[in-house]
Design a protein around this motif. Structure first.
Motif, PDB file in Angstrom:
ATOM      1  N   GLU A 109       0.811  -1.226   0.000  1.00  0.00           N
ATOM      2  CA  GLU A 109       0.000   0.000   0.000  1.00  0.00           C
ATOM      3  C   GLU A 109       0.843   1.275   0.000  1.00  0.00           C
ATOM      4  N   VAL A 110       2.093   1.190   0.433  1.00  0.00           N
ATOM      5  CA  VAL A 110       2.911   2.393   0.622  1.00  0.00           C
ATOM      6  C   VAL A 110       2.967   3.282  -0.624  1.00  0.00           C
ATOM      7  N   PRO A 111       3.295   2.760  -1.819  1.00  0.00           N
ATOM      8  CA  PRO A 111       3.354   3.646  -2.989  1.00  0.00           C
ATOM      9  C   PRO A 111       2.008   4.291  -3.316  1.00  0.00           C
ATOM     10  N   LEU A 112       0.923   3.593  -3.019  1.00  0.00           N
ATOM     11  CA  LEU A 112      -0.406   4.137  -3.283  1.00  0.00           C
ATOM     12  C   LEU A 112      -0.732   5.291  -2.340  1.00  0.00           C
ATOM     13  N   ARG A 113      -0.265   5.198  -1.116  1.00  0.00           N
ATOM     14  CA  ARG A 113      -0.461   6.295  -0.171  1.00  0.00           C
ATOM     15  C   ARG A 113       0.342   7.530  -0.595  1.00  0.00           C
ATOM     16  N   LEU A 114       1.531   7.290  -1.157  1.00  0.00           N
ATOM     17  CA  LEU A 114       2.385   8.414  -1.555  1.00  0.00           C
ATOM     18  C   LEU A 114       1.740   9.258  -2.645  1.00  0.00           C
ATOM     19  N   VAL A 115       0.921   8.625  -3.481  1.00  0.00           N
ATOM     20  CA  VAL A 115       0.251   9.382  -4.555  1.00  0.00           C
ATOM     21  C   VAL A 115      -1.207   9.670  -4.202  1.00  0.00           C
ATOM     22  N   ARG A 116      -1.544   9.460  -2.927  1.00  0.00           N
ATOM     23  CA  ARG A 116      -2.876   9.799  -2.403  1.00  0.00           C
ATOM     24  C   ARG A 116      -4.012   9.095  -3.151  1.00  0.00           C
ATOM     25  N   THR A 117      -3.829   7.815  -3.411  1.00  0.00           N
ATOM     26  CA  THR A 117      -4.891   7.019  -4.006  1.00  0.00           C
ATOM     27  C   THR A 117      -6.051   6.909  -3.007  1.00  0.00           C
ATOM     28  N   PRO A 118      -7.282   7.095  -3.446  1.00  0.00           N
ATOM     29  CA  PRO A 118      -8.423   6.999  -2.521  1.00  0.00           C
ATOM     30  C   PRO A 118      -8.452   5.639  -1.822  1.00  0.00           C
ATOM     31  N   PRO A 119      -8.883   5.595  -0.551  1.00  0.00           N
ATOM     32  CA  PRO A 119      -8.824   4.361   0.237  1.00  0.00           C
ATOM     33  C   PRO A 119      -9.470   3.148  -0.413  1.00  0.00           C
ATOM     34  N   ALA A 120     -10.651   3.294  -0.966  1.00  0.00           N
ATOM     35  CA  ALA A 120     -11.339   2.139  -1.557  1.00  0.00           C
ATOM     36  C   ALA A 120     -10.558   1.596  -2.749  1.00  0.00           C
ATOM     37  N   ARG A 122      -7.382   2.026  -3.249  1.00  0.00           N
ATOM     38  CA  ARG A 122      -6.125   1.521  -2.696  1.00  0.00           C
ATOM     39  C   ARG A 122      -6.300   0.099  -2.176  1.00  0.00           C
ATOM     40  N   ASP A 123      -7.344  -0.136  -1.425  1.00  0.00           N
ATOM     41  CA  ASP A 123      -7.596  -1.465  -0.854  1.00  0.00           C
ATOM     42  C   ASP A 123      -7.798  -2.509  -1.954  1.00  0.00           C
ATOM     43  N   GLU A 124      -8.528  -2.125  -2.992  1.00  0.00           N
ATOM     44  CA  GLU A 124      -8.788  -3.062  -4.083  1.00  0.00           C
ATOM     45  C   GLU A 124      -7.507  -3.385  -4.849  1.00  0.00           C
ATOM     46  N   ARG A 125      -6.675  -2.365  -5.080  1.00  0.00           N
ATOM     47  CA  ARG A 125      -5.419  -2.604  -5.798  1.00  0.00           C
ATOM     48  C   ARG A 125      -4.502  -3.530  -4.991  1.00  0.00           C
ATOM     49  N   VAL A 126      -4.419  -3.336  -3.708  1.00  0.00           N
ATOM     50  CA  VAL A 126      -3.605  -4.201  -2.853  1.00  0.00           C
ATOM     51  C   VAL A 126      -4.130  -5.629  -2.897  1.00  0.00           C
ATOM     52  N   ARG A 127      -5.438  -5.786  -2.825  1.00  0.00           N
ATOM     53  CA  ARG A 127      -6.030  -7.124  -2.863  1.00  0.00           C
ATOM     54  C   ARG A 127      -5.692  -7.831  -4.175  1.00  0.00           C
ATOM     55  N   VAL A 128      -5.842  -7.110  -5.283  1.00  0.00           N
ATOM     56  CA  VAL A 128      -5.558  -7.692  -6.598  1.00  0.00           C
ATOM     57  C   VAL A 128      -4.098  -8.094  -6.707  1.00  0.00           C
ATOM     58  N   LEU A 129      -3.207  -7.238  -6.258  1.00  0.00           N
ATOM     59  CA  LEU A 129      -1.775  -7.514  -6.398  1.00  0.00           C
ATOM     60  C   LEU A 129      -1.335  -8.692  -5.537  1.00  0.00           C
ATOM     61  N   LEU A 130      -1.821  -8.758  -4.305  1.00  0.00           N
ATOM     62  CA  LEU A 130      -1.453  -9.896  -3.457  1.00  0.00           C
ATOM     63  C   LEU A 130      -2.001 -11.195  -4.027  1.00  0.00           C
ATOM     64  N   SER A 131      -3.153 -11.133  -4.651  1.00  0.00           N
ATOM     65  CA  SER A 131      -3.686 -12.325  -5.332  1.00  0.00           C
ATOM     66  C   SER A 131      -2.811 -12.707  -6.518  1.00  0.00           C
ATOM     67  N   LEU A 132      -2.356 -11.703  -7.274  1.00  0.00           N
ATOM     68  CA  LEU A 132      -1.515 -11.960  -8.438  1.00  0.00           C
ATOM     69  C   LEU A 132      -0.229 -12.691  -8.069  1.00  0.00           C
ATOM     70  N   GLN A 152       9.883 -11.662  -1.173  1.00  0.00           N
ATOM     71  CA  GLN A 152      10.213 -11.133  -2.490  1.00  0.00           C
ATOM     72  C   GLN A 152       8.954 -10.943  -3.327  1.00  0.00           C
ATOM     73  N   ARG A 153       7.964 -11.821  -3.148  1.00  0.00           N
ATOM     74  CA  ARG A 153       6.693 -11.659  -3.853  1.00  0.00           C
ATOM     75  C   ARG A 153       5.967 -10.389  -3.394  1.00  0.00           C
ATOM     76  N   VAL A 154       6.026 -10.096  -2.117  1.00  0.00           N
ATOM     77  CA  VAL A 154       5.441  -8.847  -1.616  1.00  0.00           C
ATOM     78  C   VAL A 154       6.155  -7.655  -2.252  1.00  0.00           C
ATOM     79  N   ALA A 155       7.484  -7.743  -2.352  1.00  0.00           N
ATOM     80  CA  ALA A 155       8.259  -6.652  -2.951  1.00  0.00           C
ATOM     81  C   ALA A 155       7.863  -6.445  -4.415  1.00  0.00           C
ATOM     82  N   ILE A 156       7.614  -7.533  -5.127  1.00  0.00           N
ATOM     83  CA  ILE A 156       7.179  -7.424  -6.521  1.00  0.00           C
ATOM     84  C   ILE A 156       5.803  -6.779  -6.600  1.00  0.00           C
ATOM     85  N   ALA A 157       4.901  -7.200  -5.715  1.00  0.00           N
ATOM     86  CA  ALA A 157       3.566  -6.591  -5.687  1.00  0.00           C
ATOM     87  C   ALA A 157       3.659  -5.096  -5.390  1.00  0.00           C
ATOM     88  N   ARG A 158       4.503  -4.739  -4.447  1.00  0.00           N
ATOM     89  CA  ARG A 158       4.680  -3.314  -4.107  1.00  0.00           C
ATOM     90  C   ARG A 158       5.206  -2.528  -5.313  1.00  0.00           C
TER      91      ARG A 158
END
Length: 232
Positions: A109-120, A122-132, A152-158
């Motif tokens: 979520e950190v990069p998404l917070r830096l660009v002020r992505t709206p919470p909803a 942001r949450d959906e993008r994190v969910r999709v990436l961790l699933s990927l 390392q998979r978390v780092a790739i998702a980030r």
């Protein structure tokens, strides 16, 4: 004809330590088309990290040019360079660099917070990436609760959080055992298809090259002609 995602021309970089000059790159040139997984093969110390740092705008060449998505990296003002690294380029390093006090989801979520992505969103993008990356069930775990491969998979998702056009991976399997490492390149291959990202991965591990579309050889500071991946 499609313009290349990465175009490197005549790139040189020399480091000076204690009065001694150590050339890392001596005029490297190559290009990478969009949506491709390209491996840069070279022994440890051959200049792979230097090359990725120059492409990502983390270092400055002594000579030559780097274009990313048509933009001359070396000619960009500092603010534009920061925006390029934030918006267009994702970085994955040998050491995953996760924040120890944050969960897997919070790290992504950190990069998404830096660009002020709206919470909803942001949450959906994190969910999709961790699933990927196969970690949907590990979202709440902190880095010390995860294996090396999972970290390392978390780092790739980030690195993919802000939908970069280019992913630069520097020895992403260097600290993993061979069995765990063998799963990282197929993951990157899948991400090229699902996210449309261009991946440039530096490695000296021969077993990881079969997933690449092209293999570039870096030796004596020069890129040789692309070679077909070595059959398994």
């Amino acid at each position: 004809m499609t313009d290349p995602m990465v175009a490197v021309e005549g790139l040189t970089r020399t480091y000076r330590t204690g009065g001694i000059e150590v050339p890392a790159l001596r005029g490297a040139s190559f290009s990478v088309d969009p949506g491709r997984l390209v491996a840069i093969k070279g022994r440890s110390g051959s200049g792979k990290t230097t090359l990725l740092n120059l492409i990502g705008g983390l270092d400055t060449p002594d000579g030559g040019t780097v274009h990313v998505n048509g933009r001359d990296v070396g000619a960009l003002p500092e603010d534009d360079l920061l925006a390029l690294r934030r918006d267009d380029i994702g970085f994955v390093f040998q050491s995953h660099g996760l924040i120890s006090v944050l969960s897997a989801a919070e790290n992504v979520e950190v990069p998404l917070r830096l660009v002020r992505t709206p919470p909803a969103e942001r949450d959906e993008r994190v969910r999709v990436l961790l699933s990927l990356v196969g970690l949907a069930d590990h979202a709440a775990q902190r880095p010390h609760e995860l294996s090396g491969g999972q970290r390392q998979r978390v780092a790739i998702a980030r690195a993919l959080a802000n939908r970069p056009r280019l992913l630069l991976a520097d020895e992403p399997t260097g600290q993993l055992d061979s069995e765990t490492a063998s799963a990282i390149m197929p993951l990157l291959r899948a991400l090229v298809a699902s996210e449309g990202v261009t991946v440039l991965v530096a490695t000296h591990d021969e077993t990881l090259l079969t997933e690449a579309d092209r293999v570039l050889h870096l030796e004596d500071g020069l890129i040789t002609e692309p070679q077909a991946p070595t059959p398994a």
